[in-house]
Design an enzyme around this catalytic site. Structure first.
Site, PDB file in Angstrom:
ATOM      1  N   LYS A   1     -13.576  -8.669  -0.487  1.00 31.19           N
ATOM      2  CA  LYS A   1     -14.486  -9.659   0.112  1.00 31.19           C
ATOM      3  C   LYS A   1     -15.936  -9.248  -0.122  1.00 31.19           C
ATOM      4  O   LYS A   1     -16.794 -10.075  -0.455  1.00 31.19           O
ATOM      5  CB  LYS A   1     -14.215  -9.773   1.618  1.00 31.19           C
ATOM      6  CG  LYS A   1     -12.869 -10.401   1.928  1.00 31.19           C
ATOM      7  CD  LYS A   1     -12.394 -10.128   3.358  1.00 31.19           C
ATOM      8  CE  LYS A   1     -10.895 -10.357   3.455  1.00 31.19           C
ATOM      9  NZ  LYS A   1     -10.276  -9.741   4.635  1.00 31.19           N
TER      10      LYS A   1
ATOM     11  N   HIS B   1       3.330  -2.150   3.325  1.00 32.08           N
ATOM     12  CA  HIS B   1       1.873  -2.159   3.445  1.00 32.08           C
ATOM     13  C   HIS B   1       1.259  -0.815   3.794  1.00 32.08           C
ATOM     14  O   HIS B   1       0.076  -0.748   4.115  1.00 32.08           O
ATOM     15  CB  HIS B   1       1.427  -3.146   4.524  1.00 32.08           C
ATOM     16  CG  HIS B   1       1.633  -4.582   4.158  1.00 32.08           C
ATOM     17  ND1 HIS B   1       0.671  -5.345   3.548  1.00 32.08           N
ATOM     18  CD2 HIS B   1       2.710  -5.376   4.308  1.00 32.08           C
ATOM     19  CE1 HIS B   1       1.134  -6.573   3.348  1.00 32.08           C
ATOM     20  NE2 HIS B   1       2.374  -6.618   3.806  1.00 32.08           N
TER      21      HIS B   1
ATOM     22  N   ARG C   1     -10.321  -1.486  10.527  1.00 32.27           N
ATOM     23  CA  ARG C   1      -9.817  -0.808  11.711  1.00 32.27           C
ATOM     24  C   ARG C   1     -10.255   0.652  11.719  1.00 32.27           C
ATOM     25  O   ARG C   1     -10.444   1.251  10.661  1.00 32.27           O
ATOM     26  CB  ARG C   1      -8.275  -0.899  11.747  1.00 32.27           C
ATOM     27  CG  ARG C   1      -7.752  -2.228  12.246  1.00 32.27           C
ATOM     28  CD  ARG C   1      -8.227  -2.550  13.650  1.00 32.27           C
ATOM     29  NE  ARG C   1      -7.625  -1.669  14.626  1.00 32.27           N
ATOM     30  CZ  ARG C   1      -6.530  -1.944  15.319  1.00 32.27           C
ATOM     31  NH1 ARG C   1      -5.929  -3.102  15.153  1.00 32.27           N
ATOM     32  NH2 ARG C   1      -6.043  -1.100  16.184  1.00 32.27           N
TER      33      ARG C   1
ATOM     34  N   LYS D   1      -9.248   6.352   7.129  1.00 37.47           N
ATOM     35  CA  LYS D   1     -10.273   5.487   6.524  1.00 37.47           C
ATOM     36  C   LYS D   1     -11.635   6.184   6.496  1.00 37.47           C
ATOM     37  O   LYS D   1     -12.557   5.744   5.854  1.00 37.47           O
ATOM     38  CB  LYS D   1     -10.365   4.166   7.281  1.00 37.47           C
ATOM     39  CG  LYS D   1      -9.096   3.298   7.162  1.00 37.47           C
ATOM     40  CD  LYS D   1      -9.232   2.013   7.950  1.00 37.47           C
ATOM     41  CE  LYS D   1      -7.932   1.218   8.047  1.00 37.47           C
ATOM     42  NZ  LYS D   1      -7.678   0.376   6.862  1.00 37.47           N
TER      43      LYS D   1
HETATM   44  C1  26V Z   1      -1.331   2.429   9.570  1.00 33.61           C
HETATM   45  C2  26V Z   1      -1.227   3.502  10.402  1.00 33.61           C
HETATM   46  C3  26V Z   1      -1.853   4.742   9.982  1.00 33.61           C
HETATM   47  C4  26V Z   1      -1.616   5.918  10.834  1.00 33.61           C
HETATM   48  C5  26V Z   1      -1.214   5.692  12.236  1.00 33.61           C
HETATM   49  C6  26V Z   1      -0.389   4.507  12.535  1.00 33.61           C
HETATM   50  C7  26V Z   1      -0.566   3.386  11.620  1.00 33.61           C
HETATM   51  C8  26V Z   1      -0.042   2.177  11.950  1.00 33.61           C
HETATM   52  C9  26V Z   1      -0.164   1.115  11.103  1.00 33.61           C
HETATM   53  C10 26V Z   1      -0.800   1.227   9.933  1.00 33.61           C
HETATM   54  C11 26V Z   1      -0.930   0.074   9.012  1.00 33.61           C
HETATM   55  C12 26V Z   1       0.126  -0.942   9.173  1.00 33.61           C
HETATM   56  C13 26V Z   1       0.220  -1.897   8.085  1.00 33.61           C
HETATM   57  C14 26V Z   1      -1.102  -2.410   7.621  1.00 33.61           C
HETATM   58  O1  26V Z   1      -1.808  -3.113   8.319  1.00 33.61           O
HETATM   59  N1  26V Z   1      -1.422  -2.129   6.374  1.00 33.61           N
HETATM   60  C15 26V Z   1      -2.614  -2.636   5.696  1.00 33.61           C
HETATM   61  O2  26V Z   1      -2.203  -3.764   4.949  1.00 33.61           O
HETATM   62  C16 26V Z   1      -3.267  -4.339   4.232  1.00 33.61           C
HETATM   63  C17 26V Z   1      -2.726  -5.587   3.569  1.00 33.61           C
HETATM   64  O3  26V Z   1      -1.776  -5.251   2.614  1.00 33.61           O
HETATM   65  C18 26V Z   1      -3.829  -3.343   3.233  1.00 33.61           C
HETATM   66  O4  26V Z   1      -4.908  -3.933   2.557  1.00 33.61           O
HETATM   67  C19 26V Z   1      -4.279  -2.091   3.935  1.00 33.61           C
HETATM   68  O5  26V Z   1      -4.672  -1.130   2.993  1.00 33.61           O
HETATM   69  C20 26V Z   1      -3.148  -1.536   4.796  1.00 33.61           C
HETATM   70  O6  26V Z   1      -3.590  -0.456   5.591  1.00 33.61           O
END
Ligand code: 26V
Length: 805
Positions: free
Chosen positions: A646, A348, A535, A540
């Protein structure tokens, strides 16, 4: 088995008398809510049992979706809708002087997740049941969900989310299905027979995992699947060992809180145990069920698929190996072949910081048997791959390296499918992020573009729009979202366009009232409602949005007649408690809001509303009222995004970079019906390669950028002495990691085009219609069908029972 209104009323009265010894007339909303919930649960439980029985007797292959987060939000109205009782119950209650909406407000928003990942899991749960697919969720029943957000002096403050305080009417505790999970201590292998090694455990601790099941009700099809969430307890056999209060607390707290996905070191140990805890409990319960089918363990993959949602449940791989070998006596080879055929994995994120790794020491200490097995998987992987591939490639892809266990590597090596969540994202996995694995396992990689539970995000949350749709194109779109396409026939129909505009207006009025009540800010519904909800993360680029707002502010200060549409910029975003930079951005947005909202020169033409505590319930209020959808991440960084889908469904018009699923949204609506700007992902990668990006040059050469950035440090925006400097430095001194300044001009231009389009309601309304009409392809019904066919190989119960008779 449909209930009539009179039967419903009678039963509600009866239950109120039995459970609370009161009459409807004297009942308070919480009593009514609990009674109604219990009534519904009792009602769908027949279908729940029947569904379960059907799967068992038919030995149907089932998928188990392992996810450390689920974000269902409120369930009352969605259960009513799916049970076909929404309108009947609404009327029945009204006749008793009860407002369904008021009751729905009583329910606590179940927020056992951070954002997109958890919400996707819940959309999938809805769609699996609604498509009649045999699929269950497996996760953790946190006592506290994602923190509640408040603003104090513009700063984010986190409060605990005690969502279980007044109980959870939807769950059923199942003591009879509890299992034990072992952690800590030491383990060594002992030869029990020739060539047969068994682990011997010393000084381990045993946790009791108690499941709480929630029925996932399908839309109008009588299917009810199960979401199983595990809670920790101390087993009675071990009670003597945990005499000290601290010792007990430590264990009982294991499933207490959901960790924000990007929190720092603190809590990491607990997080690792949480991961093992729900994985082990889930797999044990699957194997226990499977044994009832009386099939050999080696044929597990014909009956069971296990999905690893991001890497948090990647321990599914070694835990399955452990159970198959240590408890079911399979050989390594049999166990490995079986495990790989059962597991599939979704990635993800491409953000390197977010790729999960665990220090070897920590893992050895907390889950020693898991570490042993992972070590063996790694060694065998290296040995077998060295015969085929070059040394460096194999080294780069191994699971254990640099003193850490790489969870994504474990998930890819231990499964038969790895997918990304939007076309662009899946391509980037193959070409960049996971390229080495793609070379080794080209057949394992595939794409599954995300989707959304379209009924929750339209029918339930946007009744005014749904009514217009029903009138114009009939009701088939509710079951089959592709039928939204029928709306395309009305792009020139002034009647329908007018009705759509009226529906939007109504939603904007409702949101304006909510904003007034919760923030005191007055907004005009004539203004463009410009929405960014997700978030808070640097990538973003909420900050880019803010830079544009400040530019508009300066334009209006220079010239009060500056030609532009009035706008209300609406934000909803939580920052991880440990993510200082994200919190700084929140503070700056809030202080700019103070400045602009109260500046008489601006005369209400520009407003900023940062609604606190963004969650599923708030999303359901904001999205129907949105005119503009901000999807402005730096190209290549957002895996997919789902708020983009959405908002589009609800007729908002997207301003976007070519990132994640935005690319597919553009393909769906065409270039004329979306406002695209910014660097492409290729250009971004070029900058990484040639290292030519210089934000200071852009600052020096571009007077608008200069003026806008200076407001952060010259006192124009008050009360951000430190925060303003931090933002300024991140953009200038630290060279603007996410290229905001590079995309600034083209973002401003795209915003100007939005102004022009909005100035012409006919054009705007038509674009809006085209967006709704083409949102059907992003229904998660479609997404889970593709997972079912291409990855899990499971069949719909609906076609199955049709076949049966
Ligand atoms: C992102 C980051 C970015 C930098 C710092 C630490 C950190 C930690 C976690 C994450 C994201 C974790 C996984 C996540 O939630 N991904 C999201 O998943 C969604 C469903 O597939 C997707 O629509 C989003 O684009 C994606 O960010």
């Amino acid at each position: 088995m449909v209930m009539t209104k009179e039967e419903f009323k009678k039963e509600l009265r009866q239950r109120l008398r039995e459970n609370y010894a009161i009459e409807v007339e004297g009942a308070k909303p919480p009593e009514l809510f609990n009674t109604l919930g219990a009534l519904l649960k009792a009602k769908f439980s027949e279908d729940w049992r029947a569904t379960w029985k059907d799967y068992l007797v038919g030995k149907q292959k089932q998928v188990y979706y392992f996810s450390i987060e689920f974000l269902p939000g409120k369930m009352l109205k969605s259960n009513l809708l799916n049970m076909g009782m929404l309108e009947m119950v609404r009327e029945a209650l009204a006749e008793m002087d009860i407002d369904l909406e008021e009751l729905a407000e009583v329910e606590r928003d179940m927020a056992l997740g951070n954002g997109g990942l958890g919400r996707l899991a819940s959309c999938f749960m809805d769609s699996l049941a609604s498509c009649g697919l045999p699929g269950n969720g497996n996760g953790i029943r946190y006592d506290y969900g994602l923190f509640k957000q408040r603003f104090v002096d513009g700063y984010q403050v986190e409060l605990p989310d005690e969502w279980l305080r007044s109980g959870n009417i939807w769950e059923i505790r199942r003591d009879s299905k509890a299992v034990d999970v072992r952690i800590g201590g030491h383990v060594y292998l002992k030869e029990v027979r020739k060539g047969r090694l068994k682990p011997v455990y010393e000084n381990t601790r045993t946790l009791r995992a108690v499941p709480y099941d929630t029925g996932m009700v399908g839309y109008g099809n009588g299917v009810v699947n199960t979401l199983r969430l595990w809670s920790v307890e101390i087993p009675s056999s071990e009670e003597d060992r945990y005499q000290s209060i601290e010792g007990r607390r430590e264990l009982e707290d294991l499933t207490a809180v959901l960790y924000p996905d990007d929190s720092n070191e603190k809590g990491r140990l607990t997080r690792l145990i949480q991961e093992y805890f729900f994985v082990s409990a889930g797999i044990q319960s699957i194997i226990r069920y499977y044994k009832r089918l009386n099939q050999p363990m080696t044929r597990l993959s014909e009956y069971v698929a296990i999905h690893i949602n991001d890497t948090h449940p990647a321990l599914c791989v070694p835990e399955m190996m452990r159970i198959l070998m240590d408890e079911q006596n399979l050989s390594w080879k049999q166990a490995w072949d079986t495990t790989v055929k059962v597991m599939s994995y979704t990635n993800h994120t491409i953000m390197a910081e977010a790729l999960e790794k665990w220090p070897i020491d920590l893992m050895k200490r907390t889950i020693p048997r898991m570490y042993q097995i992972i070590e063996e998987i790694d060694a065998r992987y290296v040995a077998s791959m060295r015969e085929i591939h070059e040394h460096d490639l194999v080294e780069r892809t191994r699971i254990i390296k640099d003193g850490q266990v790489h969870m994504a590597h474990l998930a890819i090596i231990g499964s038969y499918s790895t997918n990304g969540v939007a076309k662009l994202h899946s391509d980037l996995l193959k070409s960049v992020v996971l390229h080495d694995f793609y070379v080794i396992f080209p057949d394992r990689f595939n794409n599954k573009t995300n989707g959304i539970a379209q009924r929750r995000w339209s029918q339930l949350s946007n009744e005014p729009l749904s009514n217009v749709l029903n009138e114009a194109i009939g009701t088939s779109w509710r079951k089959n979202a592709a039928d939204l396409k029928l709306l395309m026939n009305y792009q020139g129909d002034q009647q329908v366009l007018k009705k759509l505009a009226e529906a939007k207006k109504k939603n904007k009025q409702a949101l304006a009232a909510y904003i007034k009540e919760n923030t005191g800010i007055e907004v005009s519904t004539e203004a463009i409602f410009d929405v960014q909800i997700k978030r808070l993360h640097a990538y973003k680029r909420q900050l880019l949005n803010l830079l544009h707002i400040i530019k508009l502010y300066l334009d209006l200060k220079d010239n009060p007649e500056h030609p532009m549409q009035s706008r209300v910029f609406i934000f909803g975003a939580k920052a991880a408690p440990s993510y200082a930079y994200a919190k700084t951005i929140i503070k700056c947005i809030n202080e700019t809001a103070n400045l602009i909202n109260n500046d008489p020169d601006i005369n209400g033409r520009l407003k900023i509303v940062f609604l606190p505590n963004y969650n599923v319930t708030l999303a359901e209020k904001i999205i129907p009222a949105a005119d503009v959808s901000e999807q402005i991440s730096l190209a290549s960084k957002e895996a997919s995004g789902t708020s983009n889908m959405k908002l589009m469904l609800n007729g908002a018009i997207t301003i976007a970079t070519l990132d994640g699923a935005n690319v597919e949204i553009r393909n769906a609506v065409g270039d004329d019906n979306i406002f695209i700007f910014g660097l492409t992902e290729k250009e971004v990668y070029q900058y990484y390669e040639n290292r030519e990006y210089s934000s200071i040059r852009l600052y020096e050469e571009n007077s608008v950028i200069q003026r806008v950035l200076n407001t952060f440090i010259d006192g124009t925006i008050p009360n951000i002495l430190y925060e303003g400097r931090e933002i300024f430095d991140s953009l200038i001194k630290y060279n603007d990691e996410y290229f905001l300044l590079r995309d600034f001009d083209s973002y401003v231009q795209a915003q100007e085009k939005i102004n022009e389009a909005y100035a012409n309601p006919k054009i705007w309304q038509k674009i809006s219609l085209i967006n709704t009409a083409n949102a059907g392809r992003f229904s998660s019904d479609e997404t889970v069908r593709r997972y079912a066919e291409d990855i899990w190989n499971i069949e719909s119960k609906l076609s199955y029972s049709n076949k049966k008779g």
